[in-house]
Enzyme design. Sequence first.
Site, mmCIF file in Angstrom:
data_model
loop_
_atom_site.group_PDB
_atom_site.id
_atom_site.type_symbol
_atom_site.label_atom_id
_atom_site.label_comp_id
_atom_site.label_asym_id
_atom_site.label_seq_id
_atom_site.Cartn_x
_atom_site.Cartn_y
_atom_site.Cartn_z
ATOM 1 C CB CYS A 80 -1.000 -0.026 1.145
ATOM 2 S SG CYS A 80 -2.334 1.187 0.945
ATOM 3 C CG HIS A 184 -3.881 -3.482 2.720
ATOM 4 N ND1 HIS A 184 -2.966 -2.980 3.616
ATOM 5 C CD2 HIS A 184 -4.489 -2.399 2.167
ATOM 6 C CE1 HIS A 184 -3.017 -1.664 3.620
ATOM 7 N NE2 HIS A 184 -3.932 -1.282 2.742
ATOM 8 C CD GLU A 186 -1.898 -5.817 5.368
ATOM 9 O OE1 GLU A 186 -2.136 -4.601 5.528
ATOM 10 O OE2 GLU A 186 -1.309 -6.263 4.358
#
Length: 202
Positions: A80, A184, A186
């Site tokens: 990001c 992202h 995650e």
Amino acid sequence: MKLGVIDYGAGNLRSVLNTFEAAGVTGHLVRTPEDAAGVTHLVLPGVGAFGDCAEKLRRQNLVPLVREWIERDRPFLGICVGYQVLFESGEEDEQVPGLGILKGRVVRFSESELKVPHMGWNSVALADPADPIWKGMGKEPYFYFVHSYYPQPEDESLIAAFCTYGVRFAAAVRCGNLVATQFHPEKSQKLGVKLLENFISL
């Protein structure tokens, strides 16, 4: 291998570390250049603003570490804002230069009928589905995005994945062992874990 996750005071660190643990690796935080001793894989996560991220990296004397790391083609993952700040400049903060490791500029989505920020799940079109970083993902995997800005690389051959949200933009780049994503991992559940597993194997 030894995983280092850069801590500049604004990254989504716990979520990133937890996802790497799900991928089978325990990471440790890198707050100073000395903390990177013995590290084989380096991650620059990103939550917050372009200028703030660049300034904090400079204050902690981490910019030379990131530059040298990428120049030596060691495994590096930018996420990001950690992807955006690799470029030369950004509309979000015109006064603060990026790291200038990649040529190009970070621009804002134009106002349209689409909501900004771009938030939620979106498919990405892979430039080369056979690239090992995309192993086990199919041709158009879905990832989770949260952003109002996106990079425009000068060298389009670096673009590893495209996403369309009003415009077609560079969702990821790849250059040697440098991988950087606007989405992202995650927050992207199983495919995010798979991407981190593939990164670890670089």
